[in-house]
Design a protein around this motif. Sequence first.
Motif, PDB file in Angstrom:
ATOM      1  N   GLY A  29      37.551  38.201  48.703  1.00 17.20           N
ATOM      2  CA  GLY A  29      36.541  37.610  47.841  1.00 17.20           C
ATOM      3  C   GLY A  29      35.862  38.556  46.882  1.00 17.20           C
ATOM      4  N   PHE A  30      36.268  39.827  46.844  1.00 16.27           N
ATOM      5  CA  PHE A  30      35.652  40.770  45.917  1.00 16.27           C
ATOM      6  C   PHE A  30      36.176  40.580  44.494  1.00 16.27           C
ATOM      7  CE2 PHE A  30      34.461  42.578  49.898  1.00 16.27           C
ATOM      8  CZ  PHE A  30      33.251  43.191  49.650  1.00 16.27           C
ATOM      9  N   LEU A  31      37.289  39.891  44.358  1.00 17.58           N
ATOM     10  CA  LEU A  31      37.782  39.424  43.073  1.00 17.58           C
ATOM     11  C   LEU A  31      38.083  37.937  43.187  1.00 17.58           C
ATOM     12  CD1 LEU A  31      40.355  42.160  41.921  1.00 17.58           C
ATOM     13  CD2 LEU A  31      38.114  41.705  40.911  1.00 17.58           C
ATOM     14  N   LYS A  32      37.900  37.208  42.095  1.00 15.49           N
ATOM     15  CA  LYS A  32      38.254  35.803  42.047  1.00 15.49           C
ATOM     16  C   LYS A  32      39.586  35.661  41.321  1.00 15.49           C
ATOM     17  CE  LYS A  32      34.568  34.723  44.179  1.00 15.49           C
ATOM     18  NZ  LYS A  32      34.697  34.461  45.631  1.00 15.49           N
ATOM     19  N   PRO A  33      40.501  34.852  41.850  1.00  9.25           N
ATOM     20  CA  PRO A  33      41.808  34.728  41.213  1.00  9.25           C
ATOM     21  C   PRO A  33      41.741  34.014  39.867  1.00  9.25           C
ATOM     22  CG  PRO A  33      41.593  33.133  42.993  1.00  9.25           C
ATOM     23  CD  PRO A  33      40.377  34.021  43.060  1.00  9.25           C
ATOM     24  N   THR A  34      42.640  34.392  38.966  1.00 13.09           N
ATOM     25  CA  THR A  34      42.815  33.644  37.733  1.00 13.09           C
ATOM     26  C   THR A  34      43.348  32.256  38.043  1.00 13.09           C
ATOM     27  OG1 THR A  34      43.240  35.725  36.573  1.00 13.09           O
ATOM     28  CG2 THR A  34      43.889  33.694  35.453  1.00 13.09           C
ATOM     29  N   SER A  35      44.237  32.210  39.026  1.00 11.66           N
ATOM     30  CA  SER A  35      44.733  30.937  39.545  1.00 11.66           C
ATOM     31  C   SER A  35      45.263  31.173  40.950  1.00 11.66           C
ATOM     32  CB  SER A  35      45.826  30.347  38.651  1.00 11.66           C
ATOM     33  OG  SER A  35      46.950  31.219  38.594  1.00 11.66           O
ATOM     34  N   GLY A  36      45.446  30.086  41.698  1.00  9.76           N
ATOM     35  CA  GLY A  36      45.914  30.188  43.076  1.00  9.76           C
ATOM     36  C   GLY A  36      44.780  30.013  44.062  1.00  9.76           C
ATOM     37  N   GLU A  37      45.118  30.065  45.354  1.00 12.42           N
ATOM     38  CA  GLU A  37      44.147  29.805  46.420  1.00 12.42           C
ATOM     39  C   GLU A  37      44.300  30.796  47.562  1.00 12.42           C
ATOM     40  OE1 GLU A  37      44.525  25.833  47.891  1.00 12.42           O
ATOM     41  OE2 GLU A  37      44.013  24.889  45.976  1.00 12.42           O
ATOM     42  N   PHE A  57      43.976  40.849  34.146  1.00 11.39           N
ATOM     43  CA  PHE A  57      42.956  41.695  33.547  1.00 11.39           C
ATOM     44  C   PHE A  57      43.338  41.911  32.087  1.00 11.39           C
ATOM     45  CE2 PHE A  57      43.026  42.915  38.055  1.00 11.39           C
ATOM     46  CZ  PHE A  57      41.683  42.818  38.387  1.00 11.39           C
ATOM     47  N   ARG A  58      42.673  41.189  31.191  1.00 18.37           N
ATOM     48  CA  ARG A  58      42.934  41.306  29.758  1.00 18.37           C
ATOM     49  C   ARG A  58      44.416  41.161  29.444  1.00 18.37           C
ATOM     50  NH1 ARG A  58      38.829  46.232  27.884  1.00 18.37           N
ATOM     51  NH2 ARG A  58      36.900  45.219  28.593  1.00 18.37           N
ATOM     52  N   GLY A  59      45.028  40.166  30.049  1.00 17.55           N
ATOM     53  CA  GLY A  59      46.427  39.879  29.774  1.00 17.55           C
ATOM     54  C   GLY A  59      47.415  40.551  30.703  1.00 17.55           C
ATOM     55  N   PHE A  60      46.949  41.572  31.463  1.00 18.18           N
ATOM     56  CA  PHE A  60      47.834  42.233  32.433  1.00 18.18           C
ATOM     57  C   PHE A  60      47.751  41.527  33.778  1.00 18.18           C
ATOM     58  CE2 PHE A  60      48.095  45.292  35.987  1.00 18.18           C
ATOM     59  CZ  PHE A  60      49.435  45.606  35.881  1.00 18.18           C
ATOM     60  N   ARG A  61      48.888  41.156  34.342  1.00 17.48           N
ATOM     61  CA  ARG A  61      48.925  40.468  35.632  1.00 17.48           C
ATOM     62  C   ARG A  61      49.074  41.468  36.772  1.00 17.48           C
ATOM     63  NH1 ARG A  61      51.642  34.509  35.876  1.00 17.48           N
ATOM     64  NH2 ARG A  61      50.255  33.553  34.312  1.00 17.48           N
ATOM     65  N   ALA A  62      47.975  41.709  37.461  1.00 20.85           N
ATOM     66  CA  ALA A  62      48.005  42.641  38.589  1.00 20.85           C
ATOM     67  C   ALA A  62      48.668  42.000  39.797  1.00 20.85           C
ATOM     68  CB  ALA A  62      46.587  43.081  38.940  1.00 20.85           C
ATOM     69  N   THR A  63      48.460  40.701  39.988  1.00 22.73           N
ATOM     70  CA  THR A  63      49.239  39.933  40.966  1.00 22.73           C
ATOM     71  C   THR A  63      49.838  38.747  40.231  1.00 22.73           C
ATOM     72  OG1 THR A  63      47.326  38.579  41.667  1.00 22.73           O
ATOM     73  CG2 THR A  63      47.777  40.591  42.918  1.00 22.73           C
ATOM     74  N   ASN A  64      51.080  38.442  40.576  1.00 30.44           N
ATOM     75  CA  ASN A  64      51.841  37.461  39.799  1.00 30.44           C
ATOM     76  C   ASN A  64      52.465  36.420  40.718  1.00 30.44           C
ATOM     77  OD1 ASN A  64      53.124  36.170  37.705  1.00 30.44           O
ATOM     78  ND2 ASN A  64      54.735  37.711  37.464  1.00 30.44           N
ATOM     79  N   GLY A  65      51.627  35.465  41.160  1.00 28.43           N
ATOM     80  CA  GLY A  65      52.141  34.376  42.001  1.00 28.43           C
ATOM     81  C   GLY A  65      52.393  34.785  43.434  1.00 28.43           C
ATOM     82  N   VAL A  66      51.503  35.577  44.015  1.00 30.03           N
ATOM     83  CA  VAL A  66      51.685  36.050  45.387  1.00 30.03           C
ATOM     84  C   VAL A  66      51.384  34.926  46.375  1.00 30.03           C
ATOM     85  CG1 VAL A  66      50.821  37.605  47.178  1.00 30.03           C
ATOM     86  CG2 VAL A  66      51.179  38.450  44.848  1.00 30.03           C
ATOM     87  N   SER A  67      52.335  34.662  47.250  1.00 32.51           N
ATOM     88  CA  SER A  67      52.149  33.717  48.352  1.00 32.51           C
ATOM     89  C   SER A  67      52.551  34.408  49.642  1.00 32.51           C
ATOM     90  CB  SER A  67      53.002  32.460  48.161  1.00 32.51           C
ATOM     91  OG  SER A  67      52.565  31.699  47.052  1.00 32.51           O
ATOM     92  N   THR A  77      45.874  46.717  46.263  1.00 35.07           N
ATOM     93  CA  THR A  77      44.412  46.696  46.293  1.00 35.07           C
ATOM     94  C   THR A  77      43.865  45.434  45.650  1.00 35.07           C
ATOM     95  OG1 THR A  77      44.281  49.115  46.302  1.00 35.07           O
ATOM     96  CG2 THR A  77      42.334  47.921  45.554  1.00 35.07           C
ATOM     97  N   THR A  78      44.483  45.008  44.563  1.00 35.15           N
ATOM     98  CA  THR A  78      44.047  43.755  43.931  1.00 35.15           C
ATOM     99  C   THR A  78      44.211  42.592  44.894  1.00 35.15           C
ATOM    100  OG1 THR A  78      44.634  44.564  41.724  1.00 35.15           O
ATOM    101  CG2 THR A  78      44.428  42.178  41.998  1.00 35.15           C
ATOM    102  N   LEU A  79      45.331  42.533  45.592  1.00 43.44           N
ATOM    103  CA  LEU A  79      45.550  41.458  46.563  1.00 43.44           C
ATOM    104  C   LEU A  79      44.494  41.502  47.659  1.00 43.44           C
ATOM    105  CD1 LEU A  79      47.156  39.134  47.769  1.00 43.44           C
ATOM    106  CD2 LEU A  79      48.686  40.822  48.833  1.00 43.44           C
ATOM    107  N   PHE A  80      44.181  42.700  48.166  1.00 47.92           N
ATOM    108  CA  PHE A  80      43.151  42.831  49.198  1.00 47.92           C
ATOM    109  C   PHE A  80      41.809  42.310  48.689  1.00 47.92           C
ATOM    110  CE2 PHE A  80      42.760  45.576  53.173  1.00 47.92           C
ATOM    111  CZ  PHE A  80      43.870  44.998  53.755  1.00 47.92           C
ATOM    112  N   ASN A  81      41.479  42.661  47.449  1.00 54.79           N
ATOM    113  CA  ASN A  81      40.216  42.212  46.872  1.00 54.79           C
ATOM    114  C   ASN A  81      40.188  40.706  46.663  1.00 54.79           C
ATOM    115  OD1 ASN A  81      38.992  44.753  46.803  1.00 54.79           O
ATOM    116  ND2 ASN A  81      39.837  45.237  44.786  1.00 54.79           N
ATOM    117  N   LEU A  82      41.316  40.121  46.386  1.00 57.66           N
ATOM    118  CA  LEU A  82      41.395  38.662  46.259  1.00 57.66           C
ATOM    119  C   LEU A  82      41.246  37.993  47.621  1.00 57.66           C
ATOM    120  CD1 LEU A  82      44.362  38.411  43.730  1.00 57.66           C
ATOM    121  CD2 LEU A  82      41.987  37.781  43.265  1.00 57.66           C
ATOM    122  N   LEU A  83      41.900  38.541  48.633  1.00 60.53           N
ATOM    123  CA  LEU A  83      41.840  37.949  49.976  1.00 60.53           C
ATOM    124  C   LEU A  83      40.422  38.001  50.533  1.00 60.53           C
ATOM    125  CD1 LEU A  83      45.102  39.404  51.582  1.00 60.53           C
ATOM    126  CD2 LEU A  83      44.746  37.069  50.743  1.00 60.53           C
TER     127      LEU A  83
END
Length: 266
Positions: free
Chosen positions: A68-76, A30-40, A60-66
């Motif tokens: 689909g409420f947020l799209k990852p900057t990178s990763g799957e 988010f504007r240069g801040f990494r809320a999740t940083n390579g979570v596997s 919460t960011t991870l939950f939103n990524l899992l």
Amino acid sequence: MTAQTLPGSPVGVGPGPTVALEARQLVKEFRGFRATNGVSLDIHEGEIHAIIGPNGAGKTTLFNLLSGFLKPTSGEVRLFGQRIDTLPPHQIVRRGLSRSFQISSVFPSMTVRENLLVALQSRSRLPGQFWTPISRLETLGPQADAILADVGLAESHARLAADLSHGEKRQLEIGISLTQNPRVLLLDEPTSGMGSEGIARVIALVRQVARGRTVVLVEHNMSVVSELADRITVLQYGAVLASGSYEQVRQDPRVIEAYLGDEAHE
């Protein structure tokens, strides 16, 4: 900081359990801040998996990524091997993943049963029109009644959702999530703001709904985590700090320093 395999993890014992939900190197900026940083992480089919960590850890960011409420900057993100991070949330739900939210999301002016009927409509052949009369949804009544029984609200079916207690609203929200017949259910802080009686009721409910499905929960209450979780992932600064059983993570010096503190020695 990278996660390490904790002592006691099985190695070389043949095929492992089926992975229901997996994240691979998830980064969200988010504007240069990494809320999740390579979570596997791998969440196994049929388990109750807790995600814990101090405030600001990225839960919460991870939950939103899992979900689909947020799209990852990178990763799957993959659900039973199929990539879902490119899909909108409603398509992810149709693939078998549903979630509840920390903030109440029920229709307060409808009854408990009507809330479920409206949620069930999205999976039915009835037209998805806002002005569809509730009476037309009665064909879904048996399904709604079964879910009400599962979440312990059968006797409250005619009450307005606005009149429910905080704990009862959480029960209804879980019931709404179950209308989508999920294989994987994400629960965001299911016991937040509850007293001991409400917490005990939610613990029993989570055990009930976990039968035959995978449950992932974010939870601050470590007593709840110890009661429910088969495995735990600990986040710190947006990265996975450790993963394992409750006993394994509570004895990990890094987890004690970052999160558990004196609780680990009680």
